[in-house]
Scaffold this motif. Structure first.
Motif, PDB file in Angstrom:
ATOM      1  N   ARG A  27       0.867  -1.179   0.000  1.00  0.00           N
ATOM      2  CA  ARG A  27       0.000   0.000   0.000  1.00  0.00           C
ATOM      3  C   ARG A  27       0.904   1.229   0.000  1.00  0.00           C
ATOM      4  N   LEU A  28       0.815   2.013  -1.070  1.00  0.00           N
ATOM      5  CA  LEU A  28       1.640   3.208  -1.219  1.00  0.00           C
ATOM      6  C   LEU A  28       0.748   4.428  -1.058  1.00  0.00           C
ATOM      7  N   SER A  29       1.071   5.278  -0.102  1.00  0.00           N
ATOM      8  CA  SER A  29       0.289   6.482   0.148  1.00  0.00           C
ATOM      9  C   SER A  29       1.193   7.704   0.086  1.00  0.00           C
ATOM     10  N   LEU A  30       0.725   8.750  -0.601  1.00  0.00           N
ATOM     11  CA  LEU A  30       1.429  10.025  -0.646  1.00  0.00           C
ATOM     12  C   LEU A  30       0.496  11.088  -0.090  1.00  0.00           C
ATOM     13  N   VAL A  31       0.899  11.709   1.005  1.00  0.00           N
ATOM     14  CA  VAL A  31       0.089  12.774   1.605  1.00  0.00           C
ATOM     15  C   VAL A  31       0.348  14.061   0.833  1.00  0.00           C
ATOM     16  N   THR A  32      -0.706  14.650   0.308  1.00  0.00           N
ATOM     17  CA  THR A  32      -0.571  15.819  -0.563  1.00  0.00           C
ATOM     18  C   THR A  32      -1.077  17.103   0.067  1.00  0.00           C
ATOM     19  N   TYR A  33      -1.708  16.991   1.233  1.00  0.00           N
ATOM     20  CA  TYR A  33      -2.174  18.194   1.939  1.00  0.00           C
ATOM     21  C   TYR A  33      -2.462  17.832   3.385  1.00  0.00           C
ATOM     22  N   GLY A  34      -2.120  18.736   4.297  1.00  0.00           N
ATOM     23  CA  GLY A  34      -2.471  18.550   5.693  1.00  0.00           C
ATOM     24  C   GLY A  34      -1.712  17.440   6.385  1.00  0.00           C
ATOM     25  N   LYS A  35      -2.375  16.823   7.379  1.00  0.00           N
ATOM     26  CA  LYS A  35      -1.771  15.763   8.178  1.00  0.00           C
ATOM     27  C   LYS A  35      -2.797  14.662   8.426  1.00  0.00           C
ATOM     28  N   CYS A  36      -2.297  13.452   8.629  1.00  0.00           N
ATOM     29  CA  CYS A  36      -3.122  12.338   9.076  1.00  0.00           C
ATOM     30  C   CYS A  36      -2.247  11.445   9.952  1.00  0.00           C
ATOM     31  N   VAL A  37      -2.843  10.423  10.522  1.00  0.00           N
ATOM     32  CA  VAL A  37      -2.072   9.579  11.431  1.00  0.00           C
ATOM     33  C   VAL A  37      -2.255   8.104  11.055  1.00  0.00           C
ATOM     34  N   TYR A  38      -1.165   7.366  11.122  1.00  0.00           N
ATOM     35  CA  TYR A  38      -1.174   5.920  10.902  1.00  0.00           C
ATOM     36  C   TYR A  38      -0.593   5.236  12.138  1.00  0.00           C
ATOM     37  N   TRP A  39      -1.079   4.042  12.404  1.00  0.00           N
ATOM     38  CA  TRP A  39      -0.421   3.132  13.343  1.00  0.00           C
ATOM     39  C   TRP A  39      -0.012   1.915  12.533  1.00  0.00           C
ATOM     40  N   VAL A  40       1.278   1.670  12.451  1.00  0.00           N
ATOM     41  CA  VAL A  40       1.803   0.547  11.676  1.00  0.00           C
ATOM     42  C   VAL A  40       2.561  -0.374  12.630  1.00  0.00           C
ATOM     43  N   ASN A  41       2.051  -1.592  12.786  1.00  0.00           N
ATOM     44  CA  ASN A  41       2.629  -2.526  13.763  1.00  0.00           C
ATOM     45  C   ASN A  41       2.748  -1.887  15.142  1.00  0.00           C
TER      46      ASN A  41
END
Length: 259
Positions: A27-41
């Motif tokens: 899964r490839l994600s590119l953030v292009t505006y603002g902020k978000c949060v991920y929890w990975v493992n």
């Protein structure tokens, strides 16, 4: 071979997603505006504009919007194998990266999403080619190793300066002054960080503005060219065609009607 399976554009404040991918997918994600949060493992990652996240199969994750904060991201679910020779696809853990050539990667990701939405002839093959280009850019930067924060800072200062003065004639001397370094150092750093020369980046910024003016204003093509710093109209046409693959006149039909 790298194959896109799904392409999405996420936009808003109410996004939430949780999954565990299957082996051989990413899964490839590119953030292009603002902020978000991920929890990975179990690790919390606050992702900001300009950052990408590559999550391999069998890695659990969930992500969500930050309350009251709008963000956008382009997400590609892809399938591939280690035979592609891309170190990023050989990692067992997630990759978080801030690419120096963010603008190039952003343009390719937008093009992938457009292909996936419009589905013209050979859209899968075109999406594959664009996706491979994105992954090559990322791997080239990874091969160079960790980039010192100072270089990122200098590159961002130069890009911001160009974005404010793109209508002017800009040289490596100007950008050297911006970061307090020699012109040759500034030019070499800019190319190594963005994968574009100063001139290429300036033309790209001008063409983005040209597309906006062609579709949203009532200016003539000649007026737009002069506004963007092109005194020779034929040269403007050549640059526009090289970067967009179209002619300026192709966009005039999208203008709003004159009331």
């Amino acid at each position: 071979m790298v194959i896109p399976l799904e392409v999405r554009h996420i936009n808003g404040v109410g996004w939430y997603e949780e999954a565990v991918q299957t082996e051989g997918t990413w899964r490839l994600s590119l953030v292009t505006y603002g902020k978000c949060v991920y929890w990975v493992n179990g690790e919390k990652l606050i992702m900001e504009k300009g950052e990408l996240l590559l999550i391999p199969g069998d890695v659990s994750y969930y992500g969500k919007s930050i309350p009251t904060v709008t963000h956008t991201q382009i997400v590609v679910h892809l399938q591939g194998d280690h035979a592609d020779g891309l170190p990023a696809l050989e990692r067992a853990e997630a990759l978080r990266h801030r690419p120096g050539c963010y603008e190039l990667i952003h343009e390719r990701m937008k093009a992938i999403h457009q292909q996936w939405q419009e589905r013209p002839s050979y859209y899968v093959m075109m999406s594959q080619a664009l996706l491979m280009e994105v992954l090559i850019y990322v791997n080239r930067e990874l091969d160079r190793g960790v980039i010192p924060p100072e270089k990122h800072m200098h590159a961002e200062r130069m890009k911001r300066y160009i974005e404010r003065h793109y209508r002017e004639k800009l040289t490596k001397d100007d950008l050297g002054d911006v970061i307090g370094k020699t012109p040759n150092y500034a030019a070499a750093l800019f190319k190594s960080m963005t994968n574009q020369t100063i001139s290429q980046y300036v033309h790209d910024q001008r063409m983005k503005r040209a597309l906006y003016l062609l579709t949203e204003s009532q200016l003539s093509i000649q007026e737009i060219a002069e506004f963007l710093g092109y005194r020779d109209l034929s040269y403007f046409y050549r640059i526009f065609k090289r970067i967009t693959g179209t002619q300026p006149s192709d966009w005039l039909h999208e203008r709003p009607p004159v009331i």
